[in-house]
Design a protein around this motif. Sequence first.
Motif, PDB file in Angstrom:
ATOM      1  N   GLY A 120     -10.686  11.742 -13.009  1.00 25.12           N
ATOM      2  CA  GLY A 120     -11.763  10.813 -12.704  1.00 25.12           C
ATOM      3  C   GLY A 120     -12.146  10.712 -11.245  1.00 25.12           C
ATOM      4  N   VAL A 121     -11.434  11.469 -10.362  1.00 26.16           N
ATOM      5  CA  VAL A 121     -11.770  11.431  -8.942  1.00 26.16           C
ATOM      6  C   VAL A 121     -11.887  12.855  -8.411  1.00 26.16           C
ATOM      7  CG1 VAL A 121     -10.664   9.197  -8.560  1.00 26.16           C
ATOM      8  CG2 VAL A 121      -9.332  11.296  -8.246  1.00 26.16           C
ATOM      9  N   ARG A 122     -12.512  12.999  -7.263  1.00 25.06           N
ATOM     10  CA  ARG A 122     -12.636  14.295  -6.601  1.00 25.06           C
ATOM     11  C   ARG A 122     -12.477  14.092  -5.098  1.00 25.06           C
ATOM     12  NH1 ARG A 122     -18.003  14.280  -4.636  1.00 25.06           N
ATOM     13  NH2 ARG A 122     -19.446  12.952  -5.815  1.00 25.06           N
ATOM     14  N   ASP A 123     -12.411  15.193  -4.382  1.00 20.85           N
ATOM     15  CA  ASP A 123     -12.297  15.168  -2.911  1.00 20.85           C
ATOM     16  C   ASP A 123     -11.111  14.319  -2.458  1.00 20.85           C
ATOM     17  OD1 ASP A 123     -14.668  16.643  -2.947  1.00 20.85           O
ATOM     18  OD2 ASP A 123     -15.910  14.850  -2.776  1.00 20.85           O
ATOM     19  N   LEU A 124      -9.970  14.469  -3.147  1.00 19.30           N
ATOM     20  CA  LEU A 124      -8.806  13.652  -2.828  1.00 19.30           C
ATOM     21  C   LEU A 124      -8.154  14.122  -1.536  1.00 19.30           C
ATOM     22  CD1 LEU A 124      -6.324  12.101  -5.233  1.00 19.30           C
ATOM     23  CD2 LEU A 124      -5.377  13.465  -3.362  1.00 19.30           C
ATOM     24  N   ARG A 125      -7.857  13.169  -0.630  1.00 19.04           N
ATOM     25  CA  ARG A 125      -7.234  13.459   0.654  1.00 19.04           C
ATOM     26  C   ARG A 125      -6.093  12.466   0.865  1.00 19.04           C
ATOM     27  NH1 ARG A 125     -12.168  12.500   0.738  1.00 19.04           N
ATOM     28  NH2 ARG A 125     -11.971  10.573   1.956  1.00 19.04           N
ATOM     29  N   VAL A 126      -4.890  12.979   1.051  1.00 21.36           N
ATOM     30  CA  VAL A 126      -3.729  12.106   1.246  1.00 21.36           C
ATOM     31  C   VAL A 126      -3.834  11.401   2.595  1.00 21.36           C
ATOM     32  CG1 VAL A 126      -1.221  12.036   1.526  1.00 21.36           C
ATOM     33  CG2 VAL A 126      -2.243  13.489  -0.246  1.00 21.36           C
ATOM     34  N   GLU A 127      -3.670  10.092   2.542  1.00 21.96           N
ATOM     35  CA  GLU A 127      -3.727   9.269   3.752  1.00 21.96           C
ATOM     36  C   GLU A 127      -2.333   9.034   4.336  1.00 21.96           C
ATOM     37  OE1 GLU A 127      -4.351   4.604   4.169  1.00 21.96           O
ATOM     38  OE2 GLU A 127      -6.247   5.600   3.702  1.00 21.96           O
ATOM     39  N   ARG A 128      -1.397   8.724   3.457  1.00 20.15           N
ATOM     40  CA  ARG A 128      -0.026   8.492   3.916  1.00 20.15           C
ATOM     41  C   ARG A 128       0.911   8.610   2.719  1.00 20.15           C
ATOM     42  NH1 ARG A 128      -2.150   3.165   3.594  1.00 20.15           N
ATOM     43  NH2 ARG A 128      -0.891   1.774   2.275  1.00 20.15           N
ATOM     44  N   GLY A 129       2.196   8.718   3.006  1.00 18.82           N
ATOM     45  CA  GLY A 129       3.169   8.796   1.927  1.00 18.82           C
ATOM     46  C   GLY A 129       4.569   8.926   2.463  1.00 18.82           C
ATOM     47  N   GLY A 130       5.530   8.721   1.570  1.00 18.09           N
ATOM     48  CA  GLY A 130       6.912   8.837   1.985  1.00 18.09           C
ATOM     49  C   GLY A 130       7.850   8.235   0.963  1.00 18.09           C
ATOM     50  N   PRO A 131       9.149   8.366   1.183  1.00 20.70           N
ATOM     51  CA  PRO A 131      10.136   7.833   0.248  1.00 20.70           C
ATOM     52  C   PRO A 131      10.246   6.311   0.349  1.00 20.70           C
ATOM     53  CG  PRO A 131      11.226   8.813   2.134  1.00 20.70           C
ATOM     54  CD  PRO A 131       9.769   9.113   2.286  1.00 20.70           C
ATOM     55  N   LEU A 132      10.619   5.685  -0.751  1.00 16.35           N
ATOM     56  CA  LEU A 132      10.922   4.257  -0.785  1.00 16.35           C
ATOM     57  C   LEU A 132      11.743   3.995  -2.036  1.00 16.35           C
ATOM     58  CD1 LEU A 132       7.870   2.097  -1.930  1.00 16.35           C
ATOM     59  CD2 LEU A 132       8.209   4.486  -2.551  1.00 16.35           C
ATOM     60  N   ARG A 133      12.381   2.838  -2.084  1.00 15.38           N
ATOM     61  CA  ARG A 133      13.172   2.471  -3.253  1.00 15.38           C
ATOM     62  C   ARG A 133      12.338   1.561  -4.151  1.00 15.38           C
ATOM     63  NH1 ARG A 133      18.088   4.406  -3.163  1.00 15.38           N
ATOM     64  NH2 ARG A 133      18.789   3.116  -4.908  1.00 15.38           N
ATOM     65  N   ILE A 134      12.379   1.849  -5.449  1.00 18.90           N
ATOM     66  CA  ILE A 134      11.641   1.066  -6.444  1.00 18.90           C
ATOM     67  C   ILE A 134      12.633   0.638  -7.514  1.00 18.90           C
ATOM     68  CG2 ILE A 134       9.726   1.041  -8.084  1.00 18.90           C
ATOM     69  CD1 ILE A 134       8.547   3.453  -6.589  1.00 18.90           C
ATOM     70  N   GLY A 135      12.804  -0.662  -7.665  1.00 20.85           N
ATOM     71  CA  GLY A 135      13.733  -1.158  -8.671  1.00 20.85           C
ATOM     72  C   GLY A 135      15.139  -0.640  -8.490  1.00 20.85           C
ATOM     73  N   GLY A 136      15.557  -0.462  -7.237  1.00 21.13           N
ATOM     74  CA  GLY A 136      16.901   0.017  -6.965  1.00 21.13           C
ATOM     75  C   GLY A 136      17.074   1.512  -7.122  1.00 21.13           C
ATOM     76  N   GLN A 137      16.004   2.240  -7.419  1.00 19.48           N
ATOM     77  CA  GLN A 137      16.076   3.693  -7.582  1.00 19.48           C
ATOM     78  C   GLN A 137      15.233   4.383  -6.517  1.00 19.48           C
ATOM     79  OE1 GLN A 137      14.794   3.799 -11.785  1.00 19.48           O
ATOM     80  NE2 GLN A 137      16.856   4.497 -12.319  1.00 19.48           N
ATOM     81  N   GLN A 138      15.525   5.635  -6.278  1.00 18.62           N
ATOM     82  CA  GLN A 138      14.755   6.395  -5.306  1.00 18.62           C
ATOM     83  C   GLN A 138      13.339   6.644  -5.824  1.00 18.62           C
ATOM     84  OE1 GLN A 138      16.851   9.981  -4.303  1.00 18.62           O
ATOM     85  NE2 GLN A 138      18.415   8.911  -3.121  1.00 18.62           N
ATOM     86  N   GLY A 139      12.403   6.642  -4.890  1.00 18.62           N
ATOM     87  CA  GLY A 139      11.015   6.854  -5.272  1.00 18.62           C
ATOM     88  C   GLY A 139      10.208   7.455  -4.147  1.00 18.62           C
ATOM     89  N   ILE A 140       8.965   7.776  -4.433  1.00 16.23           N
ATOM     90  CA  ILE A 140       8.030   8.310  -3.453  1.00 16.23           C
ATOM     91  C   ILE A 140       6.684   7.616  -3.649  1.00 16.23           C
ATOM     92  CG2 ILE A 140       6.700  10.349  -2.738  1.00 16.23           C
ATOM     93  CD1 ILE A 140       9.047  12.080  -3.403  1.00 16.23           C
TER      94      ILE A 140
END
Length: 314
Positions: free
Chosen positions: A237-257
């Motif tokens: 449903g989207v186009r021209d996607l450009r990543v702005e930021r990102g990185g690891p984090l913990r979600i509900g006590g588990q590893q996430g991104i």
Amino acid sequence: MRRLVRAAVLIAALAGSTLAAAAEPVFPNGGSVGLEPPDGMTPIAGVAGFEDRAAKAAIVVVEVPHGDFDSIVKTFNRDTLQKQGVTIETQREIALPDGGRGLMLYGYQTVGAVALKKWILLAGGKDQTALVTAQLPEESASRYPDTTVEAALATVVFRAPPTQEEMLARLPFTFQSLEGFKVMRVLGTSAVLLVKGETSGPEAGGRPIFIAGMVPGEIDENERESLAKRAIASVPGVRDLRVERGGPLRIGGQQGIEIVANAADQQTGKPMKVVQWLRFGRANYIRMVGVLPADDFTRDFDSLRALRDGLEPR
């Protein structure tokens, strides 16, 4: 609305065995539309439809949210379908067992070098509309003759749609709160599509959506970043996607991104924001995606994060 509902007309594997239809309607994938499939066809896991893999035959059901039978019938003309590669040879109106109406079209579709026999039934109940498609290759017609396929399609019936609670109960996870979102659709038994506010109306397609699904399989830590990048590139449903930021984090006590990206609406070009979270467990991972107009990002991002943090595996 196109962005909210992936109107998935599955061109599945095709053909089967000439035996009687089942005695009672079966509602594939727990949906609101059922029929008596020909003997030899069984429900497709996670899909509203039936198939006979060995014979390469399939019947697929697509519920049309808030669809009006009379309005949709007007779009079912031979010229329109011909542009989609479907040649219609006959069409007729039929009465359905529960008092509903049906328009059945029969013809064929050529996919590469394969000619497929194809039936399209537009079915209308009191308050519901569905599109039921059957197809099989010509060489399988002796196993599923026209009379068998058409008899099965003529058994289409409707039942009351499941409640929001019933749909959520199918999922392998729960939400602490829906944060003003409502269930638009449960996809199979492992994913859900939520929309903020009402799920119908002309503005539904411009409202924030949230998709969550559980995917089986353990992902090695060194593969997680590349998985996250590939996954966000596939958001529909989207186009021209450009990543702005990102990185690891913990979600509900588990590893996430987490990844946040800018994009444009596929149809209108309107600026959009996409946020994706992957939460990794020992035997599976949960993918969560929020898509919303860029102008609403500051206002609604906290709601998306609350959905993320309130989601827990059963």
